[in-house]
Design a protein around this motif. Structure first.
Motif, PDB file in Angstrom:
ATOM      1  N   GLN A 220       0.851  -1.186   0.000  1.00 19.58           N
ATOM      2  CA  GLN A 220       0.000   0.000   0.000  1.00 19.58           C
ATOM      3  C   GLN A 220       0.885   1.233   0.000  1.00 19.58           C
ATOM      4  O   GLN A 220       1.784   1.362   0.829  1.00 19.58           O
ATOM      5  CB  GLN A 220      -0.932   0.011   1.221  1.00 19.58           C
ATOM      6  CG  GLN A 220      -2.383   0.352   0.923  1.00 19.58           C
ATOM      7  CD  GLN A 220      -2.605   1.785   0.478  1.00 19.58           C
ATOM      8  OE1 GLN A 220      -1.803   2.658   0.790  1.00 19.58           O
ATOM      9  NE2 GLN A 220      -3.689   2.041  -0.236  1.00 19.58           N
ATOM     10  N   TRP A 221       0.596   2.162  -0.897  1.00 19.39           N
ATOM     11  CA  TRP A 221       1.435   3.335  -1.077  1.00 19.39           C
ATOM     12  C   TRP A 221       1.453   4.261   0.143  1.00 19.39           C
ATOM     13  O   TRP A 221       2.409   5.015   0.332  1.00 19.39           O
ATOM     14  CB  TRP A 221       0.957   4.146  -2.288  1.00 19.39           C
ATOM     15  CG  TRP A 221      -0.447   4.679  -2.134  1.00 19.39           C
ATOM     16  CD1 TRP A 221      -1.597   4.043  -2.499  1.00 19.39           C
ATOM     17  CD2 TRP A 221      -0.833   5.915  -1.534  1.00 19.39           C
ATOM     18  NE1 TRP A 221      -2.681   4.819  -2.171  1.00 19.39           N
ATOM     19  CE2 TRP A 221      -2.248   5.978  -1.582  1.00 19.39           C
ATOM     20  CE3 TRP A 221      -0.140   6.982  -0.962  1.00 19.39           C
ATOM     21  CZ2 TRP A 221      -2.966   7.056  -1.076  1.00 19.39           C
ATOM     22  CZ3 TRP A 221      -0.861   8.060  -0.460  1.00 19.39           C
ATOM     23  CH2 TRP A 221      -2.254   8.099  -0.530  1.00 19.39           C
ATOM     24  N   LEU A 222       0.425   4.201   1.003  1.00 19.30           N
ATOM     25  CA  LEU A 222       0.321   5.142   2.109  1.00 19.30           C
ATOM     26  C   LEU A 222       1.499   5.040   3.081  1.00 19.30           C
ATOM     27  O   LEU A 222       1.841   6.023   3.753  1.00 19.30           O
ATOM     28  CB  LEU A 222      -0.994   4.932   2.865  1.00 19.30           C
ATOM     29  CG  LEU A 222      -1.311   5.942   3.963  1.00 19.30           C
ATOM     30  CD1 LEU A 222      -1.479   7.348   3.398  1.00 19.30           C
ATOM     31  CD2 LEU A 222      -2.565   5.522   4.741  1.00 19.30           C
ATOM     32  N   PHE A 223       2.134   3.869   3.153  1.00 21.91           N
ATOM     33  CA  PHE A 223       3.285   3.714   4.055  1.00 21.91           C
ATOM     34  C   PHE A 223       4.392   4.719   3.728  1.00 21.91           C
ATOM     35  O   PHE A 223       5.183   5.087   4.595  1.00 21.91           O
ATOM     36  CB  PHE A 223       3.841   2.295   3.977  1.00 21.91           C
ATOM     37  CG  PHE A 223       2.993   1.270   4.677  1.00 21.91           C
ATOM     38  CD1 PHE A 223       3.011   1.158   6.060  1.00 21.91           C
ATOM     39  CD2 PHE A 223       2.186   0.416   3.956  1.00 21.91           C
ATOM     40  CE1 PHE A 223       2.231   0.206   6.710  1.00 21.91           C
ATOM     41  CE2 PHE A 223       1.396  -0.535   4.593  1.00 21.91           C
ATOM     42  CZ  PHE A 223       1.419  -0.637   5.978  1.00 21.91           C
ATOM     43  N   GLU A 224       4.465   5.151   2.454  1.00 20.87           N
ATOM     44  CA  GLU A 224       5.489   6.116   2.072  1.00 20.87           C
ATOM     45  C   GLU A 224       5.169   7.507   2.599  1.00 20.87           C
ATOM     46  O   GLU A 224       6.071   8.338   2.756  1.00 20.87           O
ATOM     47  CB  GLU A 224       5.630   6.143   0.547  1.00 20.87           C
ATOM     48  CG  GLU A 224       6.104   4.825  -0.044  1.00 20.87           C
ATOM     49  CD  GLU A 224       6.357   4.915  -1.529  1.00 20.87           C
ATOM     50  OE1 GLU A 224       6.650   6.031  -2.020  1.00 20.87           O
ATOM     51  OE2 GLU A 224       6.253   3.880  -2.216  1.00 20.87           O
ATOM     52  N   LYS A 225       3.901   7.769   2.852  1.00 18.90           N
ATOM     53  CA  LYS A 225       3.478   9.082   3.336  1.00 18.90           C
ATOM     54  C   LYS A 225       3.285   9.097   4.846  1.00 18.90           C
ATOM     55  O   LYS A 225       3.551  10.112   5.502  1.00 18.90           O
ATOM     56  CB  LYS A 225       2.182   9.488   2.640  1.00 18.90           C
ATOM     57  CG  LYS A 225       2.295   9.587   1.123  1.00 18.90           C
ATOM     58  CD  LYS A 225       3.261  10.692   0.726  1.00 18.90           C
ATOM     59  CE  LYS A 225       3.395  10.808  -0.779  1.00 18.90           C
ATOM     60  NZ  LYS A 225       4.309  11.907  -1.166  1.00 18.90           N
ATOM     61  N   VAL A 226       2.780   8.000   5.392  1.00 19.19           N
ATOM     62  CA  VAL A 226       2.577   7.872   6.834  1.00 19.19           C
ATOM     63  C   VAL A 226       3.241   6.576   7.289  1.00 19.19           C
ATOM     64  O   VAL A 226       2.632   5.504   7.221  1.00 19.19           O
ATOM     65  CB  VAL A 226       1.079   7.861   7.203  1.00 19.19           C
ATOM     66  CG1 VAL A 226       0.904   7.772   8.725  1.00 19.19           C
ATOM     67  CG2 VAL A 226       0.361   9.085   6.655  1.00 19.19           C
TER      68      VAL A 226
END
Length: 321
Positions: A220-226
């Motif tokens: 999931q891409w969100l790990f890169e932001k959060v």
């Protein structure tokens, strides 16, 4: 890694042409005009409602159209109805399945109306996560046995005096309510409603540096932001999640797979061969998903950008001339 016997579905979604949640469409009454079109160079792909699945389909669609000359239709279908649609020939392929053993037994083993298309190349994992900034400050929160210690700090207006465990859409299959009950935790599962809504809530918590506990998944891409840290649940063992009411173990790691309608698999020519060959990495998928969900590129634009930079990867998927 052993195949899961009963895997939960992923949480909800960034939209296909706009933001939608899981369950926004259902194929029980629908059919694509391209599906099962005899002799035509057409393909219909099922699109699950989370952005990683959308990334798979975007790239497959782009290459089928621009390299192999097919017309491609995409239809958003919930996870279980997608198997029915695939069996009936309403869609030709599912690009990312997280494991549905009952449907697989019925349609692949017994009816033989669906055929495995092989592994996608991405391994999926669902778990409970807290933000890294909270785990760094309170390292013991990453063990489920210590979660109750932090229940007061994780309480919200929606969690009824208990700590909040944030989930996605209530239409998805998860083990979380059973886990909270069977592990005797002072928490309440609260559904955001969709992947998009869950992401919004997580990002708001992170912006304010508030603690949170959430059901989430990789890739999931969100790990890169959060950045988030997984909470260790009781170790997964084969069959520990077989009874949905008695689950008291972690979610497994699962190689994600593709499935094709058997007729299409046998007679779908270059398109079927291409989809069977389609295999990329978690990093590839996240790159496209990030462009769609965070950079707000259209799926086609994201696919075009990825394709232009990764010919050495996708060229191998094309059927031999």
């Amino acid at each position: 890694m052993a195949a899961r016997t009963r895997i939960t579905a992923l949480a909800a979604a960034v939209a296909l042409t706009a933001v939608t949640g899981c369950g926004a469409a259902d194929m029980t009454k629908q059919a694509s005009p391209y599906a099962a079109a005899q002799g035509a160079r057409t393909v219909t792909l099922s699109v699950q409602s989370w952005v990683g699945a959308q990334a798979n389909v975007a790239v497959a669609k782009y290459l089928l159209e621009h390299e192999l000359g097919y017309r491609v239709d995409t239809v958003q279908v919930d996870e279980v109805p997608a198997w029915d649609a695939l069996s009936q020939g309403r869609v030709d392929a599912i690009m990312e399945d997280w494991g549905h053993p009952e449907q697989e037994e019925r349609y692949v083993d017994d009816k033989k109306t669906i055929t495995s298309g092989g592994e996608l190349g991405v391994t999926g994992h669902i778990g409970w996560f807290v933000p890294k900034y909270f785990a760094d400050a309170h390292p013991d929160v990453t063990d489920w046995k210590n979660l109750d210690k932090y229940a007061d700090r994780l309480r919200t207006a929606e969690s009824g005096g208990k700590g909040q465990l944030l989930d996605g859409s209530p239409s998805y299959v998860t083990n979380d309510k059973a886990l909270v009950k069977n592990l005797d935790l002072d928490y309440q599962v609260v559904f955001a409603g969709s992947e998009a809504a869950q992401i919004t809530q997580i990002r708001q918590f992170a912006k304010e540096k508030k603690p949170f506990l959430t059901y989430w998944y990789k890739p999931q891409w969100l790990f890169e932001k959060v950045p988030m840290t997984e909470v260790r649940l009781p170790e997964y063992e084969e069959g520990c999640d077989a009874d949905p009411e008695k689950v008291a173990c972690a979610y497994p790691h699962t190689p994600l797979r593709k499935f094709l309608n058997t007729g299409f698999s046998e007679k779908g020519g270059e398109a079927a061969a291409f989809l069977k060959n389609f295999r990329w990495t978690t990093e590839d998928q996240n790159e496209v998903a990030l462009m769609i969900a965070d950079q707000k590129l259209s799926p086609e634009a994201a696919a075009e950008k990825w394709v232009s930079s990764n010919e050495s990867t996708w060229r191998k998927w094309l059927p031999a001339a």
